[in-house]
Design a protein around this motif. Structure first.
Motif, PDB file in Angstrom:
ATOM      1  N   ARG A 196       1.209  -3.465  -2.132  1.00 50.16           N
ATOM      2  CA  ARG A 196       0.864  -2.062  -2.333  1.00 50.16           C
ATOM      3  C   ARG A 196      -0.474  -1.703  -1.698  1.00 50.16           C
ATOM      4  O   ARG A 196      -0.762  -0.516  -1.494  1.00 50.16           O
ATOM      5  CB  ARG A 196       0.843  -1.748  -3.839  1.00 50.16           C
ATOM      6  CG  ARG A 196       2.232  -1.821  -4.479  1.00 50.16           C
ATOM      7  CD  ARG A 196       2.195  -1.612  -5.975  1.00 50.16           C
ATOM      8  NE  ARG A 196       1.409  -2.656  -6.643  1.00 50.16           N
ATOM      9  CZ  ARG A 196       1.337  -2.782  -7.965  1.00 50.16           C
ATOM     10  NH1 ARG A 196       1.976  -1.913  -8.747  1.00 50.16           N
ATOM     11  NH2 ARG A 196       0.619  -3.748  -8.513  1.00 50.16           N
ATOM     12  N   GLN A 197      -1.278  -2.707  -1.379  1.00 51.22           N
ATOM     13  CA  GLN A 197      -2.540  -2.443  -0.684  1.00 51.22           C
ATOM     14  C   GLN A 197      -2.323  -1.857   0.709  1.00 51.22           C
ATOM     15  O   GLN A 197      -3.241  -1.271   1.286  1.00 51.22           O
ATOM     16  CB  GLN A 197      -3.329  -3.740  -0.532  1.00 51.22           C
ATOM     17  CG  GLN A 197      -3.645  -4.468  -1.818  1.00 51.22           C
ATOM     18  CD  GLN A 197      -4.228  -5.833  -1.536  1.00 51.22           C
ATOM     19  OE1 GLN A 197      -5.198  -5.962  -0.781  1.00 51.22           O
ATOM     20  NE2 GLN A 197      -3.642  -6.858  -2.116  1.00 51.22           N
ATOM     21  N   PHE A 198      -1.125  -2.044   1.248  1.00 52.22           N
ATOM     22  CA  PHE A 198      -0.862  -1.684   2.639  1.00 52.22           C
ATOM     23  C   PHE A 198       0.040  -0.460   2.783  1.00 52.22           C
ATOM     24  O   PHE A 198       0.534  -0.166   3.873  1.00 52.22           O
ATOM     25  CB  PHE A 198      -0.265  -2.887   3.366  1.00 52.22           C
ATOM     26  CG  PHE A 198      -1.128  -4.108   3.281  1.00 52.22           C
ATOM     27  CD1 PHE A 198      -2.231  -4.244   4.099  1.00 52.22           C
ATOM     28  CD2 PHE A 198      -0.875  -5.110   2.352  1.00 52.22           C
ATOM     29  CE1 PHE A 198      -3.061  -5.365   4.016  1.00 52.22           C
ATOM     30  CE2 PHE A 198      -1.682  -6.226   2.256  1.00 52.22           C
ATOM     31  CZ  PHE A 198      -2.788  -6.350   3.090  1.00 52.22           C
ATOM     32  N   THR A 199       0.251   0.258   1.693  1.00 56.86           N
ATOM     33  CA  THR A 199       1.056   1.472   1.730  1.00 56.86           C
ATOM     34  C   THR A 199       0.463   2.466   2.735  1.00 56.86           C
ATOM     35  O   THR A 199      -0.744   2.720   2.741  1.00 56.86           O
ATOM     36  CB  THR A 199       1.106   2.132   0.334  1.00 56.86           C
ATOM     37  OG1 THR A 199       1.707   1.214  -0.583  1.00 56.86           O
ATOM     38  CG2 THR A 199       1.925   3.415   0.366  1.00 56.86           C
ATOM     39  N   GLY A 200       1.319   2.998   3.602  1.00 54.66           N
ATOM     40  CA  GLY A 200       0.896   3.995   4.576  1.00 54.66           C
ATOM     41  C   GLY A 200       0.215   3.436   5.804  1.00 54.66           C
ATOM     42  O   GLY A 200      -0.204   4.200   6.680  1.00 54.66           O
ATOM     43  N   GLN A 201       0.109   2.105   5.908  1.00 51.90           N
ATOM     44  CA  GLN A 201      -0.581   1.500   7.043  1.00 51.90           C
ATOM     45  C   GLN A 201       0.390   0.980   8.097  1.00 51.90           C
ATOM     46  O   GLN A 201       1.565   0.724   7.826  1.00 51.90           O
ATOM     47  CB  GLN A 201      -1.454   0.334   6.564  1.00 51.90           C
ATOM     48  CG  GLN A 201      -2.629   0.729   5.703  1.00 51.90           C
ATOM     49  CD  GLN A 201      -3.575  -0.431   5.483  1.00 51.90           C
ATOM     50  OE1 GLN A 201      -3.513  -1.454   6.168  1.00 51.90           O
ATOM     51  NE2 GLN A 201      -4.483  -0.288   4.525  1.00 51.90           N
ATOM     52  N   GLY A 223       6.053   0.535   1.140  1.00 52.03           N
ATOM     53  CA  GLY A 223       5.634   1.769   1.800  1.00 52.03           C
ATOM     54  C   GLY A 223       4.732   1.661   2.995  1.00 52.03           C
ATOM     55  O   GLY A 223       4.061   2.646   3.351  1.00 52.03           O
ATOM     56  N   ALA A 224       4.690   0.519   3.675  1.00 57.31           N
ATOM     57  CA  ALA A 224       3.943   0.457   4.929  1.00 57.31           C
ATOM     58  C   ALA A 224       4.548   1.444   5.923  1.00 57.31           C
ATOM     59  O   ALA A 224       5.765   1.640   5.970  1.00 57.31           O
ATOM     60  CB  ALA A 224       3.964  -0.952   5.502  1.00 57.31           C
ATOM     61  N   LYS A 225       3.707   2.073   6.707  1.00 57.54           N
ATOM     62  CA  LYS A 225       4.192   3.042   7.699  1.00 57.54           C
ATOM     63  C   LYS A 225       5.015   2.351   8.776  1.00 57.54           C
ATOM     64  O   LYS A 225       6.095   2.824   9.179  1.00 57.54           O
ATOM     65  CB  LYS A 225       3.012   3.773   8.320  1.00 57.54           C
ATOM     66  CG  LYS A 225       3.404   4.874   9.288  1.00 57.54           C
ATOM     67  CD  LYS A 225       2.162   5.593   9.806  1.00 57.54           C
ATOM     68  CE  LYS A 225       2.529   6.712  10.774  1.00 57.54           C
ATOM     69  NZ  LYS A 225       1.301   7.400  11.273  1.00 57.54           N
ATOM     70  N   SER A 226       4.519   1.202   9.251  1.00 55.18           N
ATOM     71  CA  SER A 226       5.259   0.390  10.223  1.00 55.18           C
ATOM     72  C   SER A 226       4.831  -1.065  10.072  1.00 55.18           C
ATOM     73  O   SER A 226       3.732  -1.353   9.600  1.00 55.18           O
ATOM     74  CB  SER A 226       4.999   0.856  11.660  1.00 55.18           C
ATOM     75  OG  SER A 226       3.685   0.520  12.072  1.00 55.18           O
ATOM     76  N   VAL A 227       5.724  -1.964  10.477  1.00 57.95           N
ATOM     77  CA  VAL A 227       5.437  -3.397  10.445  1.00 57.95           C
ATOM     78  C   VAL A 227       5.853  -3.991  11.789  1.00 57.95           C
ATOM     79  O   VAL A 227       7.016  -3.881  12.188  1.00 57.95           O
ATOM     80  CB  VAL A 227       6.190  -4.119   9.310  1.00 57.95           C
ATOM     81  CG1 VAL A 227       5.802  -5.604   9.297  1.00 57.95           C
ATOM     82  CG2 VAL A 227       5.905  -3.475   7.959  1.00 57.95           C
ATOM     83  N   PRO A 242      14.258   0.660  10.923  1.00 54.97           N
ATOM     84  CA  PRO A 242      13.479   1.192  12.052  1.00 54.97           C
ATOM     85  C   PRO A 242      11.975   0.962  11.937  1.00 54.97           C
ATOM     86  O   PRO A 242      11.276   0.882  12.953  1.00 54.97           O
ATOM     87  CB  PRO A 242      13.798   2.690  12.017  1.00 54.97           C
ATOM     88  CG  PRO A 242      15.108   2.789  11.310  1.00 54.97           C
ATOM     89  CD  PRO A 242      15.125   1.682  10.308  1.00 54.97           C
ATOM     90  N   GLU A 243      11.469   0.818  10.717  1.00 54.61           N
ATOM     91  CA  GLU A 243      10.028   0.661  10.530  1.00 54.61           C
ATOM     92  C   GLU A 243       9.528  -0.748  10.866  1.00 54.61           C
ATOM     93  O   GLU A 243       8.316  -0.976  10.921  1.00 54.61           O
ATOM     94  CB  GLU A 243       9.644   0.996   9.083  1.00 54.61           C
ATOM     95  CG  GLU A 243       9.814   2.449   8.698  1.00 54.61           C
ATOM     96  CD  GLU A 243      11.246   2.791   8.286  1.00 54.61           C
ATOM     97  OE1 GLU A 243      11.477   3.933   7.865  1.00 54.61           O
ATOM     98  OE2 GLU A 243      12.136   1.900   8.382  1.00 54.61           O
ATOM     99  N   ILE A 244      10.442  -1.701  11.056  1.00 57.51           N
ATOM    100  CA  ILE A 244      10.057  -3.078  11.375  1.00 57.51           C
ATOM    101  C   ILE A 244      10.536  -3.431  12.774  1.00 57.51           C
ATOM    102  O   ILE A 244      11.702  -3.212  13.119  1.00 57.51           O
ATOM    103  CB  ILE A 244      10.649  -4.079  10.362  1.00 57.51           C
ATOM    104  CG1 ILE A 244      10.173  -3.752   8.936  1.00 57.51           C
ATOM    105  CG2 ILE A 244      10.250  -5.512  10.719  1.00 57.51           C
ATOM    106  CD1 ILE A 244      10.750  -4.672   7.868  1.00 57.51           C
ATOM    107  N   GLU A 245       9.644  -3.988  13.584  1.00 57.99           N
ATOM    108  CA  GLU A 245      10.011  -4.436  14.924  1.00 57.99           C
ATOM    109  C   GLU A 245       9.437  -5.822  15.174  1.00 57.99           C
ATOM    110  O   GLU A 245       8.513  -6.273  14.496  1.00 57.99           O
ATOM    111  CB  GLU A 245       9.484  -3.457  15.980  1.00 57.99           C
ATOM    112  CG  GLU A 245       7.962  -3.402  16.051  1.00 57.99           C
ATOM    113  CD  GLU A 245       7.439  -2.568  17.199  1.00 57.99           C
ATOM    114  OE1 GLU A 245       8.207  -2.276  18.135  1.00 57.99           O
ATOM    115  OE2 GLU A 245       6.238  -2.217  17.175  1.00 57.99           O
TER     116      GLU A 245
END
Length: 444
Positions: A196-201, A223-227, A242-245
């Motif tokens: 949760r520390q990385f939400t939106g990042q 909830g990370a913006k992208s990974v 789609p958020e993970i590449e």
């Protein structure tokens, strides 16, 4: 029992150390005379890596934090592959449960068997081993330990030393050009505690093994913006959302811009290094230290257990493993029977020949499925000569392989699949919520 074996030290009361304690305890229950057993555990409770510790760096005593456990971790293999043959999940939880479990339930199961065996009488908690050496003249080990609560140190002599500290606590931390100027947060997975520390990042995960896979999923889930997963050898190849590449290994970092081998670049807020761990035994004299990488069969260990240079020194759980809990039992029962004199170790040259045979077979393996089969054969040759309850290793292997298929089919849903215990025949039940939606951290 070898008449010279009167005292045995076990260093670590995690899953491997508890397996060793259980093995001796079970023999003693049948009337077998066993050596005096002393287990040294530097944490305040047993469970090893499964003990969640919110601290990173050093603990309350100034000792390096052992655990790499993080909140919201779930097992990445079905519990039916992790089941103890002599203590089922049915016996512990008294009801059918899902196949994939949060960390707290796995720890509860491990500790439950230990409590049922009354093993705490053997364990010295808050006791960190500082030095172990072997006296060639007296043919025994001298072990010095420090009690973290009293501040007192003491030395004792032992005939056998069992190292059961694991190999997932000392991070392997690589460096990359420009990383010292990166303005965001950088941490190793050893210090990862809460996604949760990385939400939106925009997160960069460096690595290509299970911790990289799982931490990428954790940060996405919360909830990370992208990974972006940066791999060294090959991509996982899953059908990621789609958020993970996945991109090849990074080459350098320029402020928040990370450059990769294929020429691409990404703007990153935080970097998580899932780059593995080192086998590290600073409490042993140099001549007793196992030197190895994370592999299926270390070249210094006979039967993957006994230090070739000094076979009264044993290491448990030092391999790269697909199995874990039953794998530790297989090693522990075999080790116990050697110490009890039921199994006689061959001479050094024959031990070396046996090691070479297993190492040559490892070289022929072509992928994880063959690695699973290799570990089945390895565990079977240990179990077949002990009194450990019958284990259906082929069933466990089949479940491991099926789990890999499920990952390829849907990486977000493989933990929702159901399996059946090969020991009790009990089918698992579906969780009330899908893994991707399970945001609480506790027992189901």
């Amino acid at each position: 029992m070898d008449r010279f074996v009167s005292r045995v030290a076990i260093i670590g009361a995690g899953p491997s150390g508890l397996s060793a304690l259980r093995a001796f305890s079970q023999a003693e229950k049948t009337g077998v005379k066993v050596p005096e057993i002393v287990c040294f555990e530097k944490q305040t409770d047993w469970g090893g890596m499964w003990n969640y510790n919110w601290r990173t760096g050093v603990d309350e005593f100034g000792e390096p934090v052992h655990s790499s456990m993080y909140r919201h971790l779930w097992s990445n293999a079905p519990k039916e592959c992790l089941e103890y043959a002599d203590y089922s999940f049915d016996q512990h939880f008294q009801k059918p449960i899902p196949s994939f479990l949060p960390r707290e339930m796995i720890r509860d199961y491990i500790v439950g068997r230990a409590c049922a065996s009354t093993l705490k009488k053997y364990v010295c908690f808050n006791s960190v081993v500082k030095h172990v050496e072997f006296d060639d003249d007296r043919k025994h080990f001298t072990l010095r330990f420090h009690n973290l609560v009293t501040g007192k140190s003491r030395s004792e002599n032992f005939d056998y030393i069992i190292v059961a500290v694991g190999h997932f606590s000392i991070p392997n931390v690589p460096s990359f050009d420009g990383i010292d100027s990166f303005p965001g947060r950088i941490l190793h997975s050893h210090d990862f505690r809460d996604a949760r520390q990385f939400t939106g990042q925009n997160i960069l995960v460096v690595g290509g093994a299970l911790s990289a896979e799982d931490i990428a999923l954790q940060t996405y889930k919360f909830g990370a913006k992208s990974v972006t997963i940066s791999y060294r050898t090959k991509p996982f190849g899953y059908d990621w959302p789609p958020e993970i590449e996945e991109l090849p290994l990074l080459t350098h970092i320029d402020e928040r811009t990370v450059h990769f081998k294929d020429g691409s670049k990404r703007t990153i807020d935080s970097i998580i290094l899932c780059t593995g761990y080192k086998h590290h035994f600073p409490f042993l004299t140099e001549d007793l230290q196992l030197q190895t990488e994370n592999c299926l069969y270390p070249d210094q260990l006979f039967k993957g257990i006994f230090f070739q240079r000094q076979p009264r020194l044993a290491y448990l759980g030092m391999q790269k493993f697909y199995y874990s809990l039953p794998f530790f039992d297989a090693q522990a029962w075999y080790l116990r029977d050697v110490i009890l004199g039921r199994i006689v170790l061959p001479e050094e040259e024959d031990r070396a020949s046996d090691i070479r045979l297993w190492r040559e077979r490892v070289k022929q393996l072509s992928g994880p499925s063959e690695g699973i089969d290799f570990q089945v054969d390895y565990a079977r040759q240990l179990l077949d000569v002990t009194d450990y309850p019958k284990v259906n290793l082929l069933a466990a292997a089949a479940m491991f392989k099926l789990g890999r298929v499920h990952k390829q089919e849907n990486i977000l849903e493989f933990r929702d699949k159901l399996f059946t215990s090969p020991f009790t025949g009990t089918p698992s039940v579906a969780n009330t919520v899908r893994w991707i939606d399970a945001k609480e951290d506790g027992i189901l």
